[in-house]
Design a protein around this motif. Sequence first.
Motif, PDB file in Angstrom:
ATOM      1  N   ALA A   1     -45.023 -33.729  -7.749  1.00 13.13           N
ATOM      2  CA  ALA A   1     -46.098 -34.506  -8.405  1.00 13.13           C
ATOM      3  C   ALA A   1     -46.385 -34.004  -9.828  1.00 13.13           C
ATOM      4  CB  ALA A   1     -47.399 -34.296  -7.485  1.00 13.13           C
ATOM      5  N   MET A   2     -46.243 -32.655 -10.031  1.00 18.15           N
ATOM      6  CA  MET A   2     -46.414 -32.146 -11.384  1.00 18.15           C
ATOM      7  C   MET A   2     -45.446 -32.632 -12.438  1.00 18.15           C
ATOM      8  SD  MET A   2     -48.236 -28.601 -10.625  1.00 18.15           S
ATOM      9  CE  MET A   2     -48.752 -27.984 -12.227  1.00 18.15           C
ATOM     10  N   PHE A   3     -44.136 -32.626 -11.842  1.00 21.49           N
ATOM     11  CA  PHE A   3     -43.125 -32.825 -12.710  1.00 21.49           C
ATOM     12  C   PHE A   3     -42.141 -34.119 -12.190  1.00 21.49           C
ATOM     13  CE2 PHE A   3     -44.090 -28.419 -13.275  1.00 21.49           C
ATOM     14  CZ  PHE A   3     -44.308 -28.220 -14.504  1.00 21.49           C
ATOM     15  N   PRO A   4     -42.710 -35.280 -12.167  1.00 18.77           N
ATOM     16  CA  PRO A   4     -42.236 -36.474 -11.466  1.00 18.77           C
ATOM     17  C   PRO A   4     -40.861 -36.844 -12.098  1.00 18.77           C
ATOM     18  CG  PRO A   4     -44.005 -37.169 -13.101  1.00 18.77           C
ATOM     19  CD  PRO A   4     -43.909 -35.571 -13.094  1.00 18.77           C
ATOM     20  N   ASP A   5     -40.620 -36.318 -13.371  1.00 22.66           N
ATOM     21  CA  ASP A   5     -39.053 -36.706 -13.926  1.00 22.66           C
ATOM     22  C   ASP A   5     -37.928 -35.792 -13.218  1.00 22.66           C
ATOM     23  OD1 ASP A   5     -40.585 -34.361 -14.978  1.00 22.66           O
ATOM     24  OD2 ASP A   5     -38.824 -34.305 -16.619  1.00 22.66           O
ATOM     25  N   GLN A   6     -38.443 -34.729 -12.219  1.00 20.88           N
ATOM     26  CA  GLN A   6     -37.397 -33.759 -11.901  1.00 20.88           C
ATOM     27  C   GLN A   6     -37.088 -34.389 -10.321  1.00 20.88           C
ATOM     28  OE1 GLN A   6     -37.871 -29.630 -12.231  1.00 20.88           O
ATOM     29  NE2 GLN A   6     -38.696 -30.077 -14.288  1.00 20.88           N
ATOM     30  N   LYS A   7     -36.043 -35.104 -10.201  1.00 14.58           N
ATOM     31  CA  LYS A   7     -35.754 -36.011  -9.160  1.00 14.58           C
ATOM     32  C   LYS A   7     -35.181 -34.850  -7.662  1.00 14.58           C
ATOM     33  CE  LYS A   7     -37.456 -39.630 -10.767  1.00 14.58           C
ATOM     34  NZ  LYS A   7     -38.748 -40.088 -10.642  1.00 14.58           N
ATOM     35  N   GLU A   8     -34.460 -33.715  -8.300  1.00 14.95           N
ATOM     36  CA  GLU A   8     -33.839 -33.050  -7.325  1.00 14.95           C
ATOM     37  C   GLU A   8     -34.567 -32.209  -6.511  1.00 14.95           C
ATOM     38  OE1 GLU A   8     -29.712 -31.930  -8.689  1.00 14.95           O
ATOM     39  OE2 GLU A   8     -30.584 -32.184 -10.662  1.00 14.95           O
ATOM     40  N   LYS A   9     -35.142 -32.655  -5.527  1.00 13.08           N
ATOM     41  CA  LYS A   9     -36.103 -31.617  -4.738  1.00 13.08           C
ATOM     42  C   LYS A   9     -35.646 -30.492  -4.269  1.00 13.08           C
ATOM     43  CE  LYS A   9     -38.234 -36.009  -2.720  1.00 13.08           C
ATOM     44  NZ  LYS A   9     -38.756 -36.625  -1.168  1.00 13.08           N
ATOM     45  N   ASP A  10     -34.265 -30.236  -3.937  1.00 15.60           N
ATOM     46  CA  ASP A  10     -33.886 -28.957  -3.540  1.00 15.60           C
ATOM     47  C   ASP A  10     -33.987 -28.048  -4.625  1.00 15.60           C
ATOM     48  OD1 ASP A  10     -31.848 -30.413  -5.127  1.00 15.60           O
ATOM     49  OD2 ASP A  10     -30.298 -29.033  -4.248  1.00 15.60           O
ATOM     50  N   LYS A  11     -34.220 -28.334  -5.990  1.00 11.88           N
ATOM     51  CA  LYS A  11     -34.279 -27.490  -7.124  1.00 11.88           C
ATOM     52  C   LYS A  11     -35.869 -27.471  -7.521  1.00 11.88           C
ATOM     53  CE  LYS A  11     -29.726 -28.396  -8.770  1.00 11.88           C
ATOM     54  NZ  LYS A  11     -28.933 -28.628  -9.931  1.00 11.88           N
ATOM     55  N   TRP A  12     -36.653 -28.041  -6.626  1.00  9.12           N
ATOM     56  CA  TRP A  12     -38.277 -27.748  -7.066  1.00  9.12           C
ATOM     57  C   TRP A  12     -38.528 -26.378  -6.694  1.00  9.12           C
ATOM     58  CZ3 TRP A  12     -40.752 -32.372  -4.351  1.00  9.12           C
ATOM     59  CH2 TRP A  12     -40.399 -33.733  -5.152  1.00  9.12           C
ATOM     60  N   LEU A  13     -39.687 -25.766  -7.285  1.00 11.16           N
ATOM     61  CA  LEU A  13     -40.285 -24.474  -6.920  1.00 11.16           C
ATOM     62  C   LEU A  13     -41.004 -24.952  -5.907  1.00 11.16           C
ATOM     63  CD1 LEU A  13     -41.168 -23.040 -10.355  1.00 11.16           C
ATOM     64  CD2 LEU A  13     -39.157 -22.583  -9.012  1.00 11.16           C
ATOM     65  N   THR A  14     -41.020 -24.274  -4.725  1.00  4.33           N
ATOM     66  CA  THR A  14     -41.621 -24.719  -3.484  1.00  4.33           C
ATOM     67  C   THR A  14     -42.046 -23.166  -2.638  1.00  4.33           C
ATOM     68  OG1 THR A  14     -39.880 -24.986  -2.187  1.00  4.33           O
ATOM     69  CG2 THR A  14     -40.732 -26.913  -3.291  1.00  4.33           C
ATOM     70  N   TRP A  15     -43.145 -23.536  -1.667  1.00  7.99           N
ATOM     71  CA  TRP A  15     -43.290 -22.389  -0.637  1.00  7.99           C
ATOM     72  C   TRP A  15     -42.071 -22.332   0.270  1.00  7.99           C
ATOM     73  CZ3 TRP A  15     -45.612 -18.329   0.551  1.00  7.99           C
ATOM     74  CH2 TRP A  15     -45.878 -17.868   1.849  1.00  7.99           C
ATOM     75  N   SER A  16     -41.349 -23.390   0.486  1.00  4.51           N
ATOM     76  CA  SER A  16     -40.249 -23.168   1.496  1.00  4.51           C
ATOM     77  C   SER A  16     -38.996 -22.229   0.799  1.00  4.51           C
ATOM     78  CB  SER A  16     -39.673 -24.385   1.948  1.00  4.51           C
ATOM     79  OG  SER A  16     -40.616 -25.013   2.605  1.00  4.51           O
ATOM     80  N   ARG A  17     -38.973 -22.406  -0.347  1.00  6.06           N
ATOM     81  CA  ARG A  17     -37.802 -21.553  -1.109  1.00  6.06           C
ATOM     82  C   ARG A  17     -38.296 -20.211  -1.488  1.00  6.06           C
ATOM     83  NH1 ARG A  17     -35.746 -23.757  -6.702  1.00  6.06           N
ATOM     84  NH2 ARG A  17     -34.205 -22.393  -6.135  1.00  6.06           N
ATOM     85  N   PHE A  18     -39.624 -20.104  -1.541  1.00  4.19           N
ATOM     86  CA  PHE A  18     -40.062 -18.799  -1.480  1.00  4.19           C
ATOM     87  C   PHE A  18     -39.972 -17.991  -0.205  1.00  4.19           C
ATOM     88  CE2 PHE A  18     -43.475 -15.348  -0.733  1.00  4.19           C
ATOM     89  CZ  PHE A  18     -43.249 -14.658  -2.054  1.00  4.19           C
ATOM     90  N   LYS A  19     -40.262 -18.671   0.829  1.00  2.00           N
ATOM     91  CA  LYS A  19     -40.029 -17.995   2.186  1.00  2.00           C
ATOM     92  C   LYS A  19     -38.869 -17.715   2.474  1.00  2.00           C
ATOM     93  CE  LYS A  19     -42.488 -19.612   5.661  1.00  2.00           C
ATOM     94  NZ  LYS A  19     -42.707 -20.299   6.667  1.00  2.00           N
TER      95      LYS A  19
END
Length: 392
Positions: free
Chosen positions: A326-344
Amino acid sequence: MPHSRLLAALVACVALGLISVPAPAPAGAAPPDDNKKKQQEIEATVAKGLEYLKKTQAQDGHWEAQGGQYPTSMTALAGMAFLMEGSTLKEGKYSDQVKKAVDWFLAPARQQPNGMLGDVRNPSEQVRYMYGQGFGTMFLASVYGEEEDKEQREKLEKLLKKAVEFICKAQTLKKHRKAEGKEMDIGGWGYVSAAEGNNFDEGSVTITALQGLRAARNAGIPVPKENIDKAVNYLEACTTPDGGIIYNYLGEGALRGQERPPLTAAAICCGFSAGQYKSELPKRWLKYCKAHEETFLAKGRQAHDEYQTYYFGQAMYALGDTKYGAMFPDQKEKDKWLTWSRFKDVYFPQILNNQDKSSGAWEQGQVGPVYVTSINLCLLQLEKDLLPIYQK
């Protein structure tokens, strides 16, 4: 009924909604049994860690780092671990530990007219008492927010108001001219008060103090808006064109190449704790973290900086798995977002593996096991979502 007719009937029932078909699991999702096993492992690890802290609490209610150092900070951080488990002053498995820690803070011998929470008779606190002021205020505010006993609330309220007043008076005051020429007041915090430290300030104490103030405000304790505004301005003044935070303000523009990843992660956490998901400043800090992803989310890496992990984890928990998009709508590749799941995925296996299974402690780092254990227990318990300062 012939097999073909049976199949046709089933298809018709599904189409009409008379029979529901379970939705397929998302690609790459762990089977339910695997998730349950992981959660059980986390819970067992947390239980061992909390028991370690319970056993190492001093008779008078405090904890300390190696060599008797930083008792105010260590007591606050260990106390937060028990609050995040769900225990309070009156209820829960570890209510005795919470009560003893609070009583230590409230002990008449520790009360100071100016609201200082640290004890300058301790050599480590004499030169770095503002860390304890920030962490101590955060802990006491978190207790106060859940306290229902009138007498205890009054004691905590009195102490918290003084503690907040001390933080605000200890803040530095400087002028910073932005690139477009506008001048603004900025104010951070150093290891000691501005008066004692010759107006010195730096990022890590600033963020600790700011989080303490926000926890107090969350609990209903009055906090002057101008102090928080000056602190946010300070972090802005310490932000380089690439979005990273530098160690401290030197009276000039923050220069590329001087960024400190742990401070940048901590700044994001402070921004999110104020609900700033749409403002430009947290976006700049996030962009820096994304551009230096190998520093934050490299799988297989042994996290060497507990401070960075502590704050980056809080920031990622606040982001969840959707807010980055939502903060960076131009970044479409969800697997490359910074997320809680990736941190875990990166950090939880490391945290679980690094625990001493016999004692329940984590012993990495130079500060000592109480510090690392408290921080790891905070991260492992974020999803309980019990304390306002850590909530999304």
